[in-house]
Write an enzyme that holds these catalytic residues in place. Structure first.
Site, short mmCIF file in Angstrom:
data_model
loop_
_atom_site.label_atom_id
_atom_site.label_comp_id
_atom_site.label_asym_id
_atom_site.label_seq_id
_atom_site.Cartn_x
_atom_site.Cartn_y
_atom_site.Cartn_z
N LYS A 1 32.71 1.23 -56.35
CA LYS A 1 33.19 2.61 -56.35
C LYS A 1 33.89 2.96 -57.65
O LYS A 1 33.85 4.10 -58.11
CB LYS A 1 34.11 2.85 -55.15
CG LYS A 1 33.35 2.82 -53.82
CD LYS A 1 34.24 3.17 -52.65
CE LYS A 1 33.43 3.20 -51.37
NZ LYS A 1 34.25 3.47 -50.19
N LYS B 1 21.58 0.64 -47.77
CA LYS B 1 21.91 1.17 -46.45
C LYS B 1 21.87 2.69 -46.45
O LYS B 1 22.06 3.35 -47.48
CB LYS B 1 23.26 0.65 -45.97
CG LYS B 1 24.49 1.23 -46.63
CD LYS B 1 25.74 0.71 -45.92
CE LYS B 1 26.99 1.38 -46.48
NZ LYS B 1 28.21 0.99 -45.76
N LYS C 1 25.41 8.98 -46.32
CA LYS C 1 25.55 10.43 -46.35
C LYS C 1 25.47 10.96 -47.79
O LYS C 1 25.06 12.09 -48.04
CB LYS C 1 26.91 10.82 -45.75
CG LYS C 1 27.09 12.28 -45.51
CD LYS C 1 27.32 12.56 -44.06
CE LYS C 1 27.33 14.05 -43.79
NZ LYS C 1 27.28 14.35 -42.37
#
Length: 329
Positions: free
Chosen positions: A114, A195, A198
């Site tokens: 991140k 995976k 969203k």
């Protein structure tokens, strides 16, 4: 006597997708029936690690709550609450942060991943949110935490922090155990090596709970598979078809073997439509219930506030004892 207590949380990203539902929420529904003390939190404080507009965050909190309730979470059987309404989460995170080593946090893969996506080199919140996760769990003396495989390292950190605290101040926290999801990780329909997410920029990659039947059919029709028409389960060599089998198994309640047995003679094009139909049937009543709940914002707010009151009632005596142990009182 240690009470078996479940704690888990979900970030308010709006309406959950298929991977959220199968990987976490479906498990939550089962656990609220199996355990007498269960807490589920909308993690609004964690969501600030990735910047959002305040109006969007407010709406996402309500949409996530509506979806969780529509999926079968019952506030009579668990405490459903917003994390930020219980300030002891943040206060305990500070105490636990003071006994946690920075190098340990820097080694966590989520930080590296991140941090790379943030132009400022990563924030303090992004670095320390696993400590806040530990506080979320330990504040209630939780004994069990349902986690996906990508969260195991964060739970191990919480376990280590609990043991470190106990060594320093005396036996206090139970060391929480993982309840691993039995559902295989649901992958992107456009890239079955990653995976489902969203935030995926490819709109056809992610199936959302509120997608219409036509949208669901289109996404499965366009799902990436391979040039072999037979339906088999071989994640290493056939990730696309195997992802479809995992989804079919999870939404139907059938084992992988049962799904494969039913699919003998089907080519992958036809099988995609079988999976799409299973997902449509599973989500139809949930989608209708979400729409109803979204129309009553005051009810959603009331559910979260009532849950927070119960959570505070549980947390207050535990946190007062923590304050005494560390010398605040």
């Amino acid at each position: 006597m240690v009470v078996d207590r479940i704690f888990s949380g979900i970030q308010p990203t709006g309406t959950p997708h298929l991977g959220n539902y199968l990987g976490a929420i479906q498990n939550w529904v089962n656990l609220q029936e199996e355990y007498s003390s269960v807490l589920y939190s909308i993690m609004d404080m964690h969501s600030l690690t990735m910047p959002k507009e305040p109006a969007l965050l407010r709406q996402n909190i309500l949409d996530t709550t509506a979806a969780i309730l529509a999926c079968g979470i019952d506030p009579k059987k668990c405490f459903l609450f917003r994390q930020s309404l219980v300030p002891e989460h943040a206060e305990l995170a500070w105490i636990l942060g003071c006994i946690t080593n920075v190098p340990r946090l820097l080694r966590l893969p989520q930080w590296k991943m991140k941090c790379a996506s943030q132009s400022n080199g990563g924030t303090v919140g992004l670095l320390t949110y696993p400590v806040l996760q530990a506080a979320d769990i330990l504040l209630y003396k939780s004994t069990h935490v349902p986690v996906g495989e990508d969260q195991v390292l964060h739970l191990e950190l919480a376990q280590d922090i609990a043991q470190h605290f106990n060594k320093k101040y005396g036996e206090f926290f139970p060391v929480p155990k993982a309840i691993l999801s039995t559902t295989k990780k649901i992958k992107s329909l456009r890239d079955p090596t990653v995976k489902m997410s969203k935030s995926d920029t490819q709109k056809l990659a992610t199936v959302n709970i509120v997608d219409s039947p036509d949208e669901i059919v289109l996404k499965f029709r366009k799902a990436v598979t391979d040039f072999t028409s037979e339906v088999t389960y071989d994640p290493a060599n056939r990730p696309g078809v195997s992802n479809l089998v995992s989804i079919h198994s999870a939404v139907s309640g059938l084992s992988i073997e049962e799904v494969l047995h039913q699919s003998v003679g089907l080519d992958t094009a036809h099988y995609k439509m079988v999976v799409a139909e299973s997902v449509i049937q599973k989500f139809a009543p949930i989608r209708n219930e979400i729409k109803k709940l979204q129309e009553d914002k005051s009810h959603l707010i009331q559910v979260l506030e009532a849950g927070a009151e119960k959570a505070k009632e549980l947390a207050t005596p535990i946190y007062q004892e923590i304050r005494r142990l560390v010398g605040f009182q």
